[in-house]
Design an enzyme around this catalytic site. Sequence first.
Site, PDB file in Angstrom:
ATOM      1  N   ASP A 245      36.232  56.787  64.967  1.00 27.34           N
ATOM      2  CA  ASP A 245      37.435  55.531  65.987  1.00 27.34           C
ATOM      3  C   ASP A 245      38.933  56.047  65.926  1.00 27.34           C
ATOM      4  OD1 ASP A 245      35.517  53.917  66.125  1.00 27.34           O
ATOM      5  OD2 ASP A 245      35.557  53.001  64.178  1.00 27.34           O
ATOM      6  N   GLU A 246      39.167  57.362  65.762  1.00 27.55           N
ATOM      7  CA  GLU A 246      40.153  57.906  65.766  1.00 27.55           C
ATOM      8  C   GLU A 246      41.402  57.811  66.615  1.00 27.55           C
ATOM      9  OE1 GLU A 246      38.306  59.304  64.639  1.00 27.55           O
ATOM     10  OE2 GLU A 246      37.624  60.310  62.394  1.00 27.55           O
TER      11      GLU A 246
ATOM     12  N   LYS B 131      39.879  59.546  69.127  1.00 26.54           N
ATOM     13  CA  LYS B 131      39.746  60.685  70.350  1.00 26.54           C
ATOM     14  C   LYS B 131      39.254  60.650  71.414  1.00 26.54           C
ATOM     15  CE  LYS B 131      35.614  61.052  68.125  1.00 26.54           C
ATOM     16  NZ  LYS B 131      36.113  59.584  66.626  1.00 26.54           N
TER      17      LYS B 131
ATOM     18  N   ALA C  69      28.610  55.976  68.433  1.00 27.17           N
ATOM     19  CA  ALA C  69      29.880  56.478  69.289  1.00 27.17           C
ATOM     20  C   ALA C  69      30.255  55.513  70.285  1.00 27.17           C
ATOM     21  CB  ALA C  69      29.540  57.744  69.287  1.00 27.17           C
ATOM     22  N   GLY C  70      31.520  54.984  70.027  1.00 31.05           N
ATOM     23  CA  GLY C  70      31.750  54.170  71.266  1.00 31.05           C
ATOM     24  C   GLY C  70      33.638  54.465  71.279  1.00 31.05           C
ATOM     25  N   HIS C  71      33.390  55.116  72.683  1.00 28.54           N
ATOM     26  CA  HIS C  71      34.628  55.822  73.110  1.00 28.54           C
ATOM     27  C   HIS C  71      35.527  55.162  74.250  1.00 28.54           C
ATOM     28  CE1 HIS C  71      33.346  60.159  71.691  1.00 28.54           C
ATOM     29  NE2 HIS C  71      33.864  59.403  70.767  1.00 28.54           N
ATOM     30  N   THR C  72      36.280  54.196  74.205  1.00 29.99           N
ATOM     31  CA  THR C  72      37.087  53.874  75.259  1.00 29.99           C
ATOM     32  C   THR C  72      38.031  54.513  75.914  1.00 29.99           C
ATOM     33  OG1 THR C  72      36.547  52.161  74.086  1.00 29.99           O
ATOM     34  CG2 THR C  72      38.541  51.760  75.641  1.00 29.99           C
TER      35      THR C  72
ATOM     36  N   THR D  56      25.173  51.774  62.247  1.00 32.26           N
ATOM     37  CA  THR D  56      24.949  50.938  63.786  1.00 32.26           C
ATOM     38  C   THR D  56      24.152  50.198  64.513  1.00 32.26           C
ATOM     39  OG1 THR D  56      25.056  52.876  65.070  1.00 32.26           O
ATOM     40  CG2 THR D  56      27.128  52.637  64.810  1.00 32.26           C
TER      41      THR D  56
ATOM     42  N   ARG E 184      10.836  67.254  62.593  1.00 32.87           N
ATOM     43  CA  ARG E 184       9.213  67.986  63.256  1.00 32.87           C
ATOM     44  C   ARG E 184       8.573  67.092  63.859  1.00 32.87           C
ATOM     45  NH1 ARG E 184       9.009  73.259  59.087  1.00 32.87           N
ATOM     46  NH2 ARG E 184       9.111  71.486  58.194  1.00 32.87           N
TER      47      ARG E 184
ATOM     48  N   GLN F  12      32.332  60.775  65.818  1.00 32.97           N
ATOM     49  CA  GLN F  12      32.537  60.196  64.859  1.00 32.97           C
ATOM     50  C   GLN F  12      33.856  60.807  63.709  1.00 32.97           C
ATOM     51  OE1 GLN F  12      28.903  60.629  65.268  1.00 32.97           O
ATOM     52  NE2 GLN F  12      28.930  58.604  66.150  1.00 32.97           N
TER      53      GLN F  12
ATOM     54  N   ASP G 184      52.288  53.617  67.283  1.00 30.88           N
ATOM     55  CA  ASP G 184      53.519  52.605  67.647  1.00 30.88           C
ATOM     56  C   ASP G 184      52.792  51.172  66.861  1.00 30.88           C
ATOM     57  OD1 ASP G 184      51.156  53.431  69.425  1.00 30.88           O
ATOM     58  OD2 ASP G 184      50.752  51.574  69.901  1.00 30.88           O
TER      59      ASP G 184
ATOM     60  N   VAL H 131      51.636  57.166  71.686  1.00 29.83           N
ATOM     61  CA  VAL H 131      52.017  55.612  71.410  1.00 29.83           C
ATOM     62  C   VAL H 131      51.194  55.094  72.099  1.00 29.83           C
ATOM     63  CG1 VAL H 131      54.366  56.762  70.757  1.00 29.83           C
ATOM     64  CG2 VAL H 131      54.038  56.279  72.417  1.00 29.83           C
TER      65      VAL H 131
HETATM   66  P1  IMP Z   1      24.631  55.999  61.776  1.00 33.36           P
HETATM   67  O1  IMP Z   1      25.466  56.215  61.864  1.00 33.36           O
HETATM   68  O2  IMP Z   1      24.835  54.401  62.954  1.00 33.36           O
HETATM   69  O3  IMP Z   1      24.113  56.200  60.741  1.00 33.36           O
HETATM   70  O4  IMP Z   1      25.849  54.840  60.754  1.00 33.36           O
HETATM   71  C1  IMP Z   1      26.567  56.005  59.681  1.00 33.36           C
HETATM   72  C2  IMP Z   1      27.637  55.278  59.391  1.00 33.36           C
HETATM   73  O5  IMP Z   1      28.675  55.587  60.464  1.00 33.36           O
HETATM   74  C3  IMP Z   1      28.072  53.885  59.068  1.00 33.36           C
HETATM   75  O6  IMP Z   1      28.844  53.319  58.098  1.00 33.36           O
HETATM   76  C4  IMP Z   1      29.192  53.495  60.589  1.00 33.36           C
HETATM   77  O7  IMP Z   1      29.291  52.516  60.736  1.00 33.36           O
HETATM   78  C5  IMP Z   1      29.052  54.763  60.878  1.00 33.36           C
HETATM   79  N1  IMP Z   1      29.848  55.254  62.174  1.00 33.36           N
HETATM   80  C6  IMP Z   1      28.751  55.641  63.197  1.00 33.36           C
HETATM   81  N2  IMP Z   1      29.174  56.794  64.275  1.00 33.36           N
HETATM   82  C7  IMP Z   1      30.303  55.936  64.411  1.00 33.36           C
HETATM   83  C8  IMP Z   1      31.811  55.689  65.333  1.00 33.36           C
HETATM   84  O8  IMP Z   1      31.760  56.156  65.985  1.00 33.36           O
HETATM   85  N3  IMP Z   1      33.314  55.304  64.109  1.00 33.36           N
HETATM   86  C9  IMP Z   1      33.141  55.085  63.490  1.00 33.36           C
HETATM   87  N4  IMP Z   1      31.902  54.760  62.167  1.00 33.36           N
HETATM   88  C10 IMP Z   1      30.329  55.127  63.185  1.00 33.36           C
END
Ligand code: IMP
Length: 426
Positions: free
Chosen positions: A13-14, A16, A39-42, A127, A141, A223, A332, A415
């Site tokens: 969540d930096e 990216k 992952a969640g990218h906005t 997640t 496998r 991540q 910012d 910023v």
């Molecule tokens: P998983 O990837 O769902 O197995 O979660 C493992 C750990 O990674 C947990 O602490 C999640 O909150 C964290 N995590 C997984 N994906 C993200 C992401 O995109 N951003 C921030 N933390 C993440």
Amino acid sequence: MENTVVIGAQWGDEGKAKITDLLARQADIIIRYQGGCNAGHTVVADNKTFKFHLIPSGILYKDKICMIGAGTVIYPEVLKEEIENLKAENVSLDGLKISPLASVTMPYHIDIDGRSESCAANKIGTTKRGIGPTYTDKISRHGLKVEDLFDEEFLSRKLDDILTVKNKELVHIYGLEPYTKEKVFEICKKYAQILKPYVCYDWQMLFHNALKNNKSILFEGAQGVMLDIDWGTYPYVTSSNPVAGGACTGSGFGPSVPKNIIGVSKAYITRVGEGPFVTELTDETGDKIRNIGHEFGTTTGRPRRTGWFDAVVAKYSVLVSGLTSMAITKIDVFDTFDEIKVCVAYKDKRDGSVYSWYPTNVNIHKYLEPVYEIHKGWKQDLTGMKSYDELPENAKKYLERLEELIGVKISIISVGPDREQTIFKS
Ligand code: IMP
């Protein structure tokens, strides 16, 4: 643009997505190499907000190849939703390609992730998107690759093997319902239909030609380093390799291909889920950062844990990912702060010993406290500033000190959320 890897240098969540979105403009191929719909990218583009989980955000540009690579795990239901949302916004999907070698997340992976989290004494805080169980099956496998879905005879044999093991696990370990072969077969057929238009069987020729013709390749990480299965705060990690090395194993391009490796860090740090976090703030300052920075998960909506910038973590990321530069985002957020702290080392409360390098034994982190340096705030709105020269003196001092501490240059400063709110620094 030289071939570039963009990775998270903290716990994800930096910001990216914004950086990859900006660099994607100059790239020909954008490839996501690990992780899945955890992952969640906005990305904010043309006043519209787009949320991505699997598809590289480069899809917003025309004429780019956007590949979901072999090292990823794909949950076709989420991919379908993402495809439909993009179609509804008239975004062309002509460039979308899926590696036939990527792994498929099945509904039983999601069942297991949810149940193992709810009954674990020591929760990871996943997640619940089935990521760990999908990678577990890949390594043991018992997984399904995208290409397996298109060969019914092979799939049928494979499902016999998989379900023999999986149903025992579901029923006897997790107390969940078993899956019949017919049901899983139907699910696989449905998934095959979703994925079919995008599966890229000629990826070797594509990659070969890209290298021969000096096409620009952007490797999009998900991540962050501190969530890496090998290098992160194990076991509080994800199940893939977000480190820059993962860009090669997860894409199919060898290690001599990437030239730039950009780590992305926020001007502070956040983390979701459990696990050690030495600079965590559980006070009003932490709330202030969360509220100003809108620090709530894109995928799960969970409030993120917040803390001051940790140069020990940043230095570790530089080392284990070979970063060539750092992008600092959300600076910012500090516009109204009187002072800003930076952690330069950790002190062990038990005996006063000081760690200036990251102690990888996370069992001792509960004894560690941050050693802070305090910087004066700039008390000015940075969100409209377009060049490094325009930044107030205190902001420059802060950034220059970060550069000194982490040992690589800061090449990008963000910023604000918009594409335009970005300063490139040479
Ligand atoms: P998983 O990837 O769902 O197995 O979660 C493992 C750990 O990674 C947990 O602490 C999640 O909150 C964290 N995590 C997984 N994906 C993200 C992401 O995109 N951003 C921030 N933390 C993440």
